[in-house]
Design a protein around this motif. Structure first.
Motif, PDB file in Angstrom:
ATOM      1  N   GLY A   1     -42.347  15.693 101.105  1.00 52.69           N
ATOM      2  CA  GLY A   1     -43.779  15.588 100.835  1.00 52.69           C
ATOM      3  C   GLY A   1     -44.624  15.993 102.029  1.00 52.69           C
ATOM      4  N   MET A   2     -44.225  15.579 103.232  1.00 53.99           N
ATOM      5  CA  MET A   2     -45.005  15.941 104.423  1.00 53.99           C
ATOM      6  C   MET A   2     -44.927  17.433 104.710  1.00 53.99           C
ATOM      7  SD  MET A   2     -44.559  12.771 107.114  1.00 53.99           S
ATOM      8  CE  MET A   2     -42.752  12.804 107.132  1.00 53.99           C
ATOM      9  N   ALA A   3     -43.756  18.032 104.453  1.00 54.89           N
ATOM     10  CA  ALA A   3     -43.624  19.473 104.671  1.00 54.89           C
ATOM     11  C   ALA A   3     -44.568  20.254 103.773  1.00 54.89           C
ATOM     12  CB  ALA A   3     -42.181  19.899 104.417  1.00 54.89           C
ATOM     13  N   ILE A   4     -44.789  19.745 102.567  1.00 55.60           N
ATOM     14  CA  ILE A   4     -45.700  20.422 101.631  1.00 55.60           C
ATOM     15  C   ILE A   4     -47.144  20.086 101.944  1.00 55.60           C
ATOM     16  CG2 ILE A   4     -46.378  20.626  99.207  1.00 55.60           C
ATOM     17  CD1 ILE A   4     -43.467  19.987  98.469  1.00 55.60           C
ATOM     18  N   ALA A   5     -47.438  18.775 102.130  1.00 60.52           N
ATOM     19  CA  ALA A   5     -48.823  18.332 102.293  1.00 60.52           C
ATOM     20  C   ALA A   5     -49.412  18.700 103.643  1.00 60.52           C
ATOM     21  CB  ALA A   5     -48.891  16.814 102.096  1.00 60.52           C
ATOM     22  N   HIS A   6     -48.639  18.584 104.715  1.00 59.25           N
ATOM     23  CA  HIS A   6     -49.176  18.803 106.064  1.00 59.25           C
ATOM     24  C   HIS A   6     -48.906  20.191 106.622  1.00 59.25           C
ATOM     25  CE1 HIS A   6     -50.263  14.641 106.157  1.00 59.25           C
ATOM     26  NE2 HIS A   6     -49.026  14.200 106.191  1.00 59.25           N
ATOM     27  N   PHE A   7     -47.850  20.841 106.163  1.00 59.32           N
ATOM     28  CA  PHE A   7     -47.487  22.140 106.738  1.00 59.32           C
ATOM     29  C   PHE A   7     -47.539  23.280 105.721  1.00 59.32           C
ATOM     30  CE2 PHE A   7     -45.363  18.908 109.310  1.00 59.32           C
ATOM     31  CZ  PHE A   7     -45.845  19.232 110.570  1.00 59.32           C
ATOM     32  N   GLY A   8     -47.788  22.953 104.463  1.00 58.57           N
ATOM     33  CA  GLY A   8     -47.944  23.984 103.442  1.00 58.57           C
ATOM     34  C   GLY A   8     -46.696  24.768 103.131  1.00 58.57           C
ATOM     35  N   LEU A   9     -45.527  24.185 103.339  1.00 62.52           N
ATOM     36  CA  LEU A   9     -44.282  24.894 103.037  1.00 62.52           C
ATOM     37  C   LEU A   9     -44.069  24.990 101.534  1.00 62.52           C
ATOM     38  CD1 LEU A   9     -41.760  23.454 105.668  1.00 62.52           C
ATOM     39  CD2 LEU A   9     -43.168  25.513 105.819  1.00 62.52           C
ATOM     40  N   GLY A  10     -43.276  25.961 101.118  1.00 61.29           N
ATOM     41  CA  GLY A  10     -42.900  26.099  99.719  1.00 61.29           C
ATOM     42  C   GLY A  10     -41.904  25.032  99.318  1.00 61.29           C
ATOM     43  N   TRP A  11     -41.655  24.942  98.018  1.00 62.58           N
ATOM     44  CA  TRP A  11     -40.808  23.857  97.514  1.00 62.58           C
ATOM     45  C   TRP A  11     -39.384  23.919  98.071  1.00 62.58           C
ATOM     46  CZ3 TRP A  11     -36.380  24.891  94.736  1.00 62.58           C
ATOM     47  CH2 TRP A  11     -36.242  26.192  94.240  1.00 62.58           C
ATOM     48  N   PHE A  12     -38.829  25.122  98.181  1.00 65.00           N
ATOM     49  CA  PHE A  12     -37.445  25.217  98.633  1.00 65.00           C
ATOM     50  C   PHE A  12     -37.322  24.901 100.121  1.00 65.00           C
ATOM     51  CE2 PHE A  12     -33.611  27.591  99.987  1.00 65.00           C
ATOM     52  CZ  PHE A  12     -32.687  26.951  99.162  1.00 65.00           C
ATOM     53  N   SER A  13     -38.238  25.428 100.922  1.00 67.46           N
ATOM     54  CA  SER A  13     -38.219  25.127 102.357  1.00 67.46           C
ATOM     55  C   SER A  13     -38.428  23.641 102.590  1.00 67.46           C
ATOM     56  CB  SER A  13     -39.303  25.941 103.077  1.00 67.46           C
ATOM     57  OG  SER A  13     -39.089  27.327 102.927  1.00 67.46           O
ATOM     58  N   ALA A  14     -39.312  23.037 101.789  1.00 68.29           N
ATOM     59  CA  ALA A  14     -39.558  21.599 101.923  1.00 68.29           C
ATOM     60  C   ALA A  14     -38.319  20.794 101.557  1.00 68.29           C
ATOM     61  CB  ALA A  14     -40.737  21.196 101.037  1.00 68.29           C
ATOM     62  N   MET A  15     -37.574  21.259 100.546  1.00 66.43           N
ATOM     63  CA  MET A  15     -36.337  20.572 100.180  1.00 66.43           C
ATOM     64  C   MET A  15     -35.313  20.657 101.311  1.00 66.43           C
ATOM     65  SD  MET A  15     -35.686  21.416  96.151  1.00 66.43           S
ATOM     66  CE  MET A  15     -34.188  20.425  96.160  1.00 66.43           C
ATOM     67  N   LEU A  16     -35.226  21.823 101.945  1.00 65.70           N
ATOM     68  CA  LEU A  16     -34.299  21.970 103.069  1.00 65.70           C
ATOM     69  C   LEU A  16     -34.670  21.024 104.212  1.00 65.70           C
ATOM     70  CD1 LEU A  16     -33.804  25.856 103.269  1.00 65.70           C
ATOM     71  CD2 LEU A  16     -32.256  24.149 102.300  1.00 65.70           C
ATOM     72  N   VAL A  17     -35.973  20.884 104.452  1.00 68.15           N
ATOM     73  CA  VAL A  17     -36.433  19.951 105.489  1.00 68.15           C
ATOM     74  C   VAL A  17     -36.043  18.524 105.121  1.00 68.15           C
ATOM     75  CG1 VAL A  17     -38.475  18.942 106.578  1.00 68.15           C
ATOM     76  CG2 VAL A  17     -38.319  21.421 106.278  1.00 68.15           C
ATOM     77  N   GLY A  18     -36.244  18.160 103.845  1.00 71.85           N
ATOM     78  CA  GLY A  18     -35.918  16.813 103.402  1.00 71.85           C
ATOM     79  C   GLY A  18     -34.441  16.500 103.516  1.00 71.85           C
ATOM     80  N   VAL A  19     -33.595  17.401 103.021  1.00 74.41           N
ATOM     81  CA  VAL A  19     -32.143  17.171 103.067  1.00 74.41           C
ATOM     82  C   VAL A  19     -31.640  17.212 104.512  1.00 74.41           C
ATOM     83  CG1 VAL A  19     -29.895  18.060 102.355  1.00 74.41           C
ATOM     84  CG2 VAL A  19     -31.801  18.070 100.745  1.00 74.41           C
ATOM     85  N   GLY A  20     -32.139  18.176 105.302  1.00 71.42           N
ATOM     86  CA  GLY A  20     -31.722  18.262 106.696  1.00 71.42           C
ATOM     87  C   GLY A  20     -32.137  17.035 107.495  1.00 71.42           C
ATOM     88  N   GLY A  21     -33.372  16.567 107.271  1.00 68.69           N
ATOM     89  CA  GLY A  21     -33.843  15.385 107.975  1.00 68.69           C
ATOM     90  C   GLY A  21     -33.070  14.139 107.582  1.00 68.69           C
ATOM     91  N   ALA A  22     -32.769  13.991 106.293  1.00 74.80           N
ATOM     92  CA  ALA A  22     -31.977  12.844 105.839  1.00 74.80           C
ATOM     93  C   ALA A  22     -30.569  12.887 106.421  1.00 74.80           C
ATOM     94  CB  ALA A  22     -31.922  12.824 104.308  1.00 74.80           C
ATOM     95  N   SER A  23     -29.991  14.074 106.520  1.00 74.20           N
ATOM     96  CA  SER A  23     -28.651  14.212 107.110  1.00 74.20           C
ATOM     97  C   SER A  23     -28.659  13.829 108.584  1.00 74.20           C
ATOM     98  CB  SER A  23     -28.148  15.649 106.952  1.00 74.20           C
ATOM     99  OG  SER A  23     -28.140  16.043 105.589  1.00 74.20           O
ATOM    100  N   LEU A  24     -29.686  14.277 109.304  1.00 75.74           N
ATOM    101  CA  LEU A  24     -29.796  13.935 110.723  1.00 75.74           C
ATOM    102  C   LEU A  24     -29.987  12.433 110.904  1.00 75.74           C
ATOM    103  CD1 LEU A  24     -29.969  14.893 113.654  1.00 75.74           C
ATOM    104  CD2 LEU A  24     -32.429  15.262 113.308  1.00 75.74           C
ATOM    105  N   LEU A  25     -30.824  11.841 110.071  1.00 76.67           N
ATOM    106  CA  LEU A  25     -31.037  10.393 110.121  1.00 76.67           C
ATOM    107  C   LEU A  25     -29.736   9.648 109.814  1.00 76.67           C
ATOM    108  CD1 LEU A  25     -32.972   7.989 110.386  1.00 76.67           C
ATOM    109  CD2 LEU A  25     -33.528   8.276 107.952  1.00 76.67           C
ATOM    110  N   ALA A  26     -28.980  10.141 108.835  1.00 73.30           N
ATOM    111  CA  ALA A  26     -27.695   9.512 108.490  1.00 73.30           C
ATOM    112  C   ALA A  26     -26.714   9.616 109.645  1.00 73.30           C
ATOM    113  CB  ALA A  26     -27.115  10.164 107.242  1.00 73.30           C
ATOM    114  N   ALA A  27     -26.755  10.733 110.383  1.00 73.12           N
ATOM    115  CA  ALA A  27     -25.864  10.883 111.528  1.00 73.12           C
ATOM    116  C   ALA A  27     -26.186   9.845 112.604  1.00 73.12           C
ATOM    117  CB  ALA A  27     -25.980  12.297 112.100  1.00 73.12           C
ATOM    118  N   VAL A  28     -27.467   9.603 112.835  1.00 73.97           N
ATOM    119  CA  VAL A  28     -27.877   8.619 113.840  1.00 73.97           C
ATOM    120  C   VAL A  28     -27.503   7.209 113.394  1.00 73.97           C
ATOM    121  CG1 VAL A  28     -29.842   7.609 115.048  1.00 73.97           C
ATOM    122  CG2 VAL A  28     -29.741  10.081 114.690  1.00 73.97           C
TER     123      VAL A  28
END
Length: 336
Positions: free
Chosen positions: A87-114
């Protein structure tokens, strides 16, 4: 018959596969087939979308709990984190749906690693409490960062009305049917991925850790690395479910990071069947269907869900789908 059997002139009569073996062999296409007809058999298409999203969330949790044997009380951090980042990738940075999904999945994976690196150092109830505490930390960070997340009001102000795929196809996400099948593509890919993981040597490793961690270590498995990788894959799948939720609702409520979200995924897993492939979707369907129907009768629908959950834990500990699979396997063994 094999070539050696043909050369020897032998006729071998093979027994037909049991129902359990058929379900195991064709679990991915059968699961996708059931998901395809879901919008047409449920009371509403919105309910079908929720079953799809929460079923995928439960699939991710089940990879860690059901197949690796690690009970986490903090998986809402990955579900909500994926939703918020999308949601933040779309609302604050204007990314497209697919790029925003990559940000979401990548961020969740990084958080899970920590979170995984910090929590796998503990065992049993301590592991549960550490994951819960770290999840609550993420919850309060989102609450305080109101400029980015919307605080207690949740993240709003973003809507994905359509999704262009390679410039060839445009999917209208405001249409419930098109939205469902668009989201189902990602759920189907996730199911295929989980099936490949379970059939791989890594799948055997996580099940060895689940059955006997000490023996797995004695056999030469790197138990800590196996746990961590399982945790990260689980978090990535939950993050994917969160990104789909953000695209579906066009809002991200703060409750997506709350304890309630972590608790319902545990209930869905146990209702469907811990360690079963399609059980997560069955558990999500039962939970959400009870919620949808019971909430029409009373505002205390959680009480009904709680009673149903207790009954299943006492009398059907393997869950609905898990019990059906176990019965099919027993019948297959008896037939042999």
């Amino acid at each position: 018959m094999t070539p050696s059997e043909l050369a020897a002139g032998r006729v071998v009569h093979r027994r037909p596969l049991s129902a359990g073996a058929v379900l195991d062999r064709w679990r991915v296409p059968l699961s996708i087939g059931v998901l395809c007809v879901l919008p047409w058999v449920l009371p509403s298409q919105a309910l079908a979308v929720n079953v799809l999203i929460y079923g995928l969330f439960t699939v991710g949790f089940n990879l860690l709990f059901g197949y690796t044997g690690l009970l986490s009380f903090g998986h809402a951090a990955f579900f909500g984190g994926g939703a918020y980042l999308t949601g933040m990738a779309i609302a604050h940075f204007g990314l497209g749906w697919f790029s925003a999904m990559l940000v979401g999945v990548g961020g969740a994976s990084l958080l899970a690693a920590v979170v995984g690196a910090l929590s796998i150092r503990t065992r049993g109830i301590y592991f549960c409490m550490v994951t819960l505490a770290l999840s609550q930390l993420v919850y309060y960070l989102a609450l305080q960062a109101s400029g980015w997340t919307g605080g207690e009001n949740g993240l709003r102000g973003f809507t994905v009305a359509s999704a262009d795929i390679l410039g060839l196809v445009s999917v209208n996400l405001l249409d419930p049917v098109q939205k469902y099948y668009f989201l189902m593509v990602f759920a189907a890919l996730a199911l295929w991925f989980v099936s490949r993981v379970l059939n791989s040597p890594f799948g055997a490793a996580i099940e060895a850790v689940r059955e006997n961690e000490t023996r797995a270590r004695a056999c030469g498995f790197d138990v800590e690395r196996t746990k961590l990788l399982s945790f990260v894959l689980s978090g990535a799948l939950c993050g994917l479910a969160g990104t789909l939720s953000a695209l579906h609702l066009s809002i991200v409520p703060l409750d997506a990071l709350g304890v309630h979200t972590s608790s319902i995924v545990v209930m869905m897993t146990m209702l469907g069947g811990v360690g079963s492939f399609f059980g997560p979707f069955v558990g999500a369907l039962v939970f959400l269907l009870i919620e949808d129907v019971a909430s029409l009768w009373t505002s205390h629908w959680q009480l009904i869900v709680g009673i149903v959950f207790i009954v299943f834990v006492l009398f059907l500990p393997k869950g609905i789908w898990g019990s059906l699979i176990a019965r099919a396997r027993r019948e297959g063994e008896t037939a042999r």
